[in-house]
Design a protein around this motif. Sequence first.
Motif, mmCIF file in Angstrom:
data_model
loop_
_atom_site.group_PDB
_atom_site.id
_atom_site.type_symbol
_atom_site.label_atom_id
_atom_site.label_comp_id
_atom_site.label_asym_id
_atom_site.label_seq_id
_atom_site.Cartn_x
_atom_site.Cartn_y
_atom_site.Cartn_z
ATOM 1 N N THR A 1 0.814 -1.301 -0.039
ATOM 2 C CA THR A 1 0.046 0.041 0.015
ATOM 3 C C THR A 1 1.044 1.347 -0.006
ATOM 4 N N LEU A 2 1.861 1.201 0.795
ATOM 5 C CA LEU A 2 2.774 2.557 1.003
ATOM 6 C C LEU A 2 3.630 2.792 -0.432
ATOM 7 N N PHE A 3 4.019 1.549 -1.171
ATOM 8 C CA PHE A 3 4.538 1.762 -2.464
ATOM 9 C C PHE A 3 3.420 2.249 -3.553
ATOM 10 N N LEU A 4 2.402 1.779 -3.616
ATOM 11 C CA LEU A 4 1.301 2.077 -4.374
ATOM 12 C C LEU A 4 0.960 3.814 -4.323
ATOM 13 N N VAL A 5 1.113 4.068 -3.247
ATOM 14 C CA VAL A 5 0.803 5.519 -2.703
ATOM 15 C C VAL A 5 2.075 6.364 -2.822
ATOM 16 N N ARG A 6 3.229 5.697 -3.257
ATOM 17 C CA ARG A 6 4.599 6.261 -3.209
ATOM 18 C C ARG A 6 4.875 7.084 -2.126
ATOM 19 N N GLY A 7 4.591 6.273 -0.830
ATOM 20 C CA GLY A 7 4.902 6.960 0.310
ATOM 21 C C GLY A 7 5.919 5.875 1.214
ATOM 22 N N PHE A 8 6.455 4.895 0.565
ATOM 23 C CA PHE A 8 7.134 4.011 1.346
ATOM 24 C C PHE A 8 8.394 4.468 1.872
#
Length: 134
Positions: A82-89
């Motif tokens: 989820t964090l990768f998909l929202v570019r927030g990892f």
Amino acid sequence: MTLDHLRLRLPPVLAGWGALAVTALPGGSPLRWIPVLLFVCFGPGLALLHPRRGTLRPAARIEMVALAAPLSLSLAVTVSTTLFLVRGFSATAFLVTLAAITTVAAALPGLPLPAATRGAVGPGRHGPGAGRGR
């Protein structure tokens, strides 16, 4: 919530926030990655699975540990994806999210374990018929 319940439910929560705190140590240090690895592998699952009432007997303890790792790792994969998909990892965002989920899960009733529903929770009875409903 009694002191006994708090004693059982608090360690995964403290492990989560402690894992976040040790990320301030120098990279590559075992004092940094070991607590993070242990928390990610077991913390959220233990918080979700640990029943609130009764003392766990051996069958339920084994079941809880056996289910905690896959549950924790599944949650970790979901959070990281989820964090990768929202570019927030980032490691910090990942650990904050897992620690927050663990904190909320520890405040809620634990999921019922099949061994616990078969009489593996409660005062220890030994001998024939132990664990069977009478």
